[in-house]
Design an enzyme around this catalytic site. Structure first.
Site, mmCIF file in Angstrom:
data_model
loop_
_atom_site.group_PDB
_atom_site.id
_atom_site.type_symbol
_atom_site.label_atom_id
_atom_site.label_comp_id
_atom_site.label_asym_id
_atom_site.label_seq_id
_atom_site.Cartn_x
_atom_site.Cartn_y
_atom_site.Cartn_z
ATOM 1 N N CYS A 144 47.549 17.362 78.303
ATOM 2 C CA CYS A 144 47.606 17.720 76.883
ATOM 3 C C CYS A 144 49.024 17.805 76.334
ATOM 4 O O CYS A 144 49.212 18.127 75.170
ATOM 5 C CB CYS A 144 46.883 19.036 76.637
ATOM 6 N N CYS A 175 52.388 19.561 80.667
ATOM 7 C CA CYS A 175 51.086 19.208 81.235
ATOM 8 C C CYS A 175 50.803 17.739 80.938
ATOM 9 O O CYS A 175 50.923 17.304 79.790
ATOM 10 C CB CYS A 175 50.005 20.097 80.618
ATOM 11 N N CYS A 193 46.513 25.073 83.138
ATOM 12 C CA CYS A 193 47.097 24.992 81.799
ATOM 13 C C CYS A 193 46.262 25.837 80.840
ATOM 14 O O CYS A 193 45.032 25.704 80.813
ATOM 15 C CB CYS A 193 47.141 23.534 81.353
ATOM 16 N N CYS A 216 60.302 26.550 86.852
ATOM 17 C CA CYS A 216 60.387 27.823 86.133
ATOM 18 C C CYS A 216 59.471 27.723 84.912
ATOM 19 O O CYS A 216 59.792 27.055 83.930
ATOM 20 C CB CYS A 216 61.840 28.044 85.726
ATOM 21 N N CYS A 243 44.389 23.209 78.268
ATOM 22 C CA CYS A 243 43.359 22.213 78.609
ATOM 23 C C CYS A 243 42.713 22.433 79.970
ATOM 24 O O CYS A 243 41.845 21.671 80.359
ATOM 25 C CB CYS A 243 43.951 20.808 78.563
#
Length: 192
Positions: free
Chosen positions: A158, A155, A106, A178, A109
């Site tokens: 976060c 995510c 990510c 995607c 984070c």
């Protein structure tokens, strides 16, 4: 009705109204200038080394920052996608055509999200994967924006908006995660 009770009822109604607006903006996608509400607390994620090796599940505090803090940390397009649920244009973002072995984390984070072993060319112009590195590391929620029903992927750590998952992917899962490339950070696996 006495004035103390009236004040209590009015302040309670105001609090409920503010909380409702906050929740609505979080799930409907906040318009520019609005704050997306992220609920603090703890989540369970699976941790991974930069080589993609699991080091186990861990309960950790969610990463929560203000809109101003995210704006300072992220490039403008990454902020628009991850914090305001935008989408990069097809065939323009990083990683849609990346074929190198490695790990995708990510951008907000550093939570491990995908590995190159599950990446494939979907022809859509966005990085596509047939499964996340660990189911605990992504959130899947209903998204009925733009007059269609889809499954939004965020995510877990976060709540950054990553993209959507569809049921038109390859075996073994039949899924196509995607993702927006600007929501990811790629770590190349060193040659053996």
């Amino acid at each position: 009705m006495n004035s103390s009770r009236r004040r209590f009822l009015l302040s309670s109604a105001t609090l409920v109204g503010v909380a409702g607006v906050g929740l609505l903006s979080r799930f409907a996608g906040a318009a520019e200038g609005e704050t997306i509400v992220v609920t603090p607390g703890t989540v369970t994620v699976q941790r991974f080394t930069d080589l993609g090796k699991s080091i186990g599940k861990e309960q950790v505090a969610k990463v929560v920052k203000s809109e101003a803090e995210w704006k300072k940390l992220l490039p403008a397009l990454a902020f628009g996608v991850t914090r305001q649920e935008g989408t990069e244009a097809a065939f323009t973002g990083p990683y849609w055509d990346n074929h190198s072995p490695g790990l995708y984390r990510c951008i907000c984070c550093d939570n491990a999200l995908f590995v190159s072993d599950t990446k494939y060319d979907s022809g859509t112009g966005w990085p596509s994967f047939w499964q996340p590195i660990a189911k605990e590391n992504v959130l899947e929620t209903d998204d009925s924006s733009f007059g269609m029903t889809r499954t939004k992927v965020s995510c877990t750590l976060c709540e950054a908006h990553l993209g959507h998952v569809f049921n038109d992917g390859p075996e073994p899962t039949g899924l196509r995660y995607c993702m927006n490339g600007v929501a990811l950070r790629f770590l190349a696996r060193p040659a053996a």
